[in-house]
Design a protein around this motif. Structure first.
Motif, mmCIF file in Angstrom:
data_model
loop_
_atom_site.group_PDB
_atom_site.id
_atom_site.type_symbol
_atom_site.label_atom_id
_atom_site.label_comp_id
_atom_site.label_asym_id
_atom_site.label_seq_id
_atom_site.Cartn_x
_atom_site.Cartn_y
_atom_site.Cartn_z
ATOM 1 N N ASN A 283 36.547 32.913 7.173
ATOM 2 C CA ASN A 283 36.354 34.348 6.972
ATOM 3 C C ASN A 283 35.056 34.667 6.247
ATOM 4 O O ASN A 283 34.646 35.824 6.167
ATOM 5 C CB ASN A 283 37.542 34.938 6.196
ATOM 6 C CG ASN A 283 38.772 35.067 7.075
ATOM 7 O OD1 ASN A 283 38.659 35.135 8.287
ATOM 8 N ND2 ASN A 283 39.950 35.089 6.462
ATOM 9 N N THR B 275 31.168 36.800 12.850
ATOM 10 C CA THR B 275 30.975 36.318 14.219
ATOM 11 C C THR B 275 29.940 37.177 14.934
ATOM 12 O O THR B 275 30.078 38.391 14.992
ATOM 13 C CB THR B 275 32.299 36.349 15.000
ATOM 14 O OG1 THR B 275 33.258 35.511 14.339
ATOM 15 C CG2 THR B 275 32.089 35.845 16.418
ATOM 16 N N SER C 195 31.429 35.852 20.721
ATOM 17 C CA SER C 195 32.538 34.988 21.120
ATOM 18 C C SER C 195 32.534 34.874 22.635
ATOM 19 O O SER C 195 32.507 35.879 23.344
ATOM 20 C CB SER C 195 33.876 35.573 20.647
ATOM 21 O OG SER C 195 34.957 34.791 21.096
ATOM 22 N N ASP D 169 31.110 31.649 18.450
ATOM 23 C CA ASP D 169 32.299 30.966 18.946
ATOM 24 C C ASP D 169 32.193 30.744 20.449
ATOM 25 O O ASP D 169 32.036 31.714 21.204
ATOM 26 C CB ASP D 169 33.560 31.791 18.653
ATOM 27 C CG ASP D 169 33.919 31.789 17.179
ATOM 28 O OD1 ASP D 169 33.611 30.790 16.506
ATOM 29 O OD2 ASP D 169 34.499 32.783 16.704
ATOM 30 N N LEU E 239 42.965 37.150 23.239
ATOM 31 C CA LEU E 239 41.584 37.283 22.760
ATOM 32 C C LEU E 239 40.968 38.597 23.228
ATOM 33 O O LEU E 239 40.272 39.279 22.477
ATOM 34 C CB LEU E 239 40.737 36.109 23.249
ATOM 35 C CG LEU E 239 40.946 34.754 22.587
ATOM 36 C CD1 LEU E 239 40.169 33.672 23.330
ATOM 37 C CD2 LEU E 239 40.526 34.794 21.124
ATOM 38 N N SER F 112 42.685 41.730 21.519
ATOM 39 C CA SER F 112 42.339 41.884 20.101
ATOM 40 C C SER F 112 40.857 42.157 19.879
ATOM 41 O O SER F 112 40.400 42.206 18.742
ATOM 42 C CB SER F 112 42.740 40.620 19.336
ATOM 43 O OG SER F 112 42.048 39.485 19.841
ATOM 44 N N LYS F 113 40.109 42.324 20.957
ATOM 45 C CA LYS F 113 38.669 42.609 20.901
ATOM 46 C C LYS F 113 37.873 41.490 20.231
ATOM 47 O O LYS F 113 36.842 41.728 19.615
ATOM 48 C CB LYS F 113 38.395 43.933 20.179
ATOM 49 C CG LYS F 113 39.018 45.144 20.865
ATOM 50 C CD LYS F 113 38.659 46.442 20.134
ATOM 51 C CE LYS F 113 39.258 47.647 20.838
ATOM 52 N NZ LYS F 113 38.910 48.917 20.164
ATOM 53 N N GLU F 114 38.373 40.277 20.350
ATOM 54 C CA GLU F 114 37.685 39.140 19.744
ATOM 55 C C GLU F 114 36.748 38.442 20.732
ATOM 56 O O GLU F 114 35.958 37.602 20.340
ATOM 57 C CB GLU F 114 38.703 38.130 19.208
ATOM 58 C CG GLU F 114 39.510 38.642 18.024
ATOM 59 C CD GLU F 114 40.449 37.587 17.489
ATOM 60 O OE1 GLU F 114 40.289 36.411 17.866
ATOM 61 O OE2 GLU F 114 41.343 37.933 16.697
ATOM 62 N N ASP G 208 33.775 38.519 23.724
ATOM 63 C CA ASP G 208 32.637 39.320 24.188
ATOM 64 C C ASP G 208 32.169 38.934 25.586
ATOM 65 O O ASP G 208 31.799 39.798 26.382
ATOM 66 C CB ASP G 208 31.457 39.170 23.216
ATOM 67 C CG ASP G 208 31.834 39.516 21.795
ATOM 68 O OD1 ASP G 208 32.222 40.664 21.552
ATOM 69 O OD2 ASP G 208 31.765 38.621 20.921
ATOM 70 N N SER H 171 34.308 44.729 24.383
ATOM 71 C CA SER H 171 33.491 43.962 23.434
ATOM 72 C C SER H 171 32.885 44.868 22.382
ATOM 73 O O SER H 171 32.430 45.978 22.674
ATOM 74 C CB SER H 171 32.374 43.226 24.179
ATOM 75 O OG SER H 171 31.410 42.722 23.274
#
Length: 233
Positions: free
Chosen positions: A60, A64, A67, A103, A131, A134-136, A138, A217
C-alpha cells in the motif's frame, strides 16, 4: 507449597529436555506435537498474520501507475523479459518514480469455448472480471477471442476517441473494431501490436496480440503512453 509448585521455569524446561533426550525421533515428534500443538499452531497463525499485514502495508506504500493483463501467452525465454519490458523499459520511458508500481500479470489462460471450460478457467475468468469491476485493471492484451468477448459487452474504450491525433495517425490502420451487442455500435476496441517488437522484447508467444484499454480505467493517460511505448512513438 508442593514440590510441583516450587518448580522454576528452568527446572520445568530441564525436565522436558531430559524426557526428549531419551526418546526416539518419532516419539519426540509425537510428544512435541501432542503437548505443544496449540502454541505451535498459534505461533504459526500469528506469524502468517504478521507476514500478511506487513505485505499489505508494504504494497500500500506504492501507488499503481498501470495494471495490465496479458492473456493466453507463453514465455519462450527463461529470463523475466516481461518485467524488463514494463518495469524497466516502460518505467524509464515515462519517467516513473521508484515508489510507483506497474502491475503486469501474464499468467492467465482463458478460453471462451464452453466445451473447454474447466474449474480453473472459470476461476481465472472470475478473477479477471473482479479486476475489471473494481476498476483495478487498465489494459488487456489478448487474442482476438478475448477482445471480442469483452468488446461485445462494452468492456473497452473507443481508441478512435481516446488516442491523441499524432498517435492515431500512426496506428489507425492497426485498430481492431468490435460491435457492441447491446448498442450495435462498432468501436475500435483495440490495436494490433503483432507488427511491433512487443513479443520479441517480452519473450512471449501468442497469436496476433491486440491491446485494449478497459472502459472504466482510471489511468487512461498512462495506458495511452503504453501504446506510444509499444509503437516507439
Amino acid at each position: 507449597m508442593t514440590p510441583y509448585e516450587d518448580k522454576t521455569l528452568k527446572d520445568t524446561l530441564q525436565e522436558e529436555k531430559n524426557k526428549l533426550k531419551n526418546m526416539s525421533l518419532k516419539d519426540r515428534l509425537w510428544y512435541i506435537w501432542e503437548y505443544y500443538k496449540i502454541p505451535i499452531i498459534g505461533t504459526a497463525v500469528a506469524a502468517a498474520l504478521i507476514v500478511s499485514i506487513f505485505s499489505a502495508v508494504h504494497n500500500n506504500r506504492f501507488e499503481t501507475a498501470l495494471s495490465c493483463v496479458i492473456l493466453n501467452s507463453r514465455p519462450d525465454s527463461e529470463e523475466d523479459l516481461v518485467s524488463q519490458y514494463f518495469d524497466q523499459g516502460f518505467r524509464q520511458y515515462i519517467g516513473l518514480a521508484d515508489e510507483t508500481k506497474i502491475d503486469v500479470d501474464h499468467s492467465m489462460s482463458i478460453s471462451f469455448d464452453n466445451s473447454n471450460m474447466t474449474e480453473f478457467t472459470y476461476a481465472e475468468l472470475a478473477k479477471l472480471s473482479a479486476l475489471i469491476s473494481s476498476k483495478e485493471l487498465d489494459v488487456m492484451i489478448g487474442r482476438k477471442d478475448s477482445i471480442d468477448h469483452f468488446g461485445e459487452m462494452g468492456g473497452f474504450l473507443d481508441l478512435k476517441t481516446v488516442l491523441p491525433p499524432d498517435v492515431y495517425d500512426q496506428v489507425k490502420d492497426q485498430l481492431y473494431e468490435v460491435t457492441n451487442q447491446e448498442t450495435g455500435e462498432k468501436i475500435a476496441c483495440g490495436i494490433r501490436i503483432g507488427s511491433t517488437d512487443f513479443l520479441k522484447k517480452t519473450g512471449l508467444t501468442m497469436d496476433d496480440p491486440i491491446l485494449g484499454i478497459i472502459s472504466n480505467s482510471t489511468r487512461t493517460d498512462t495506458a495511452v503512453k503504453l501504446i506510444r511505448y509499444v509503437y516507439g512513438l
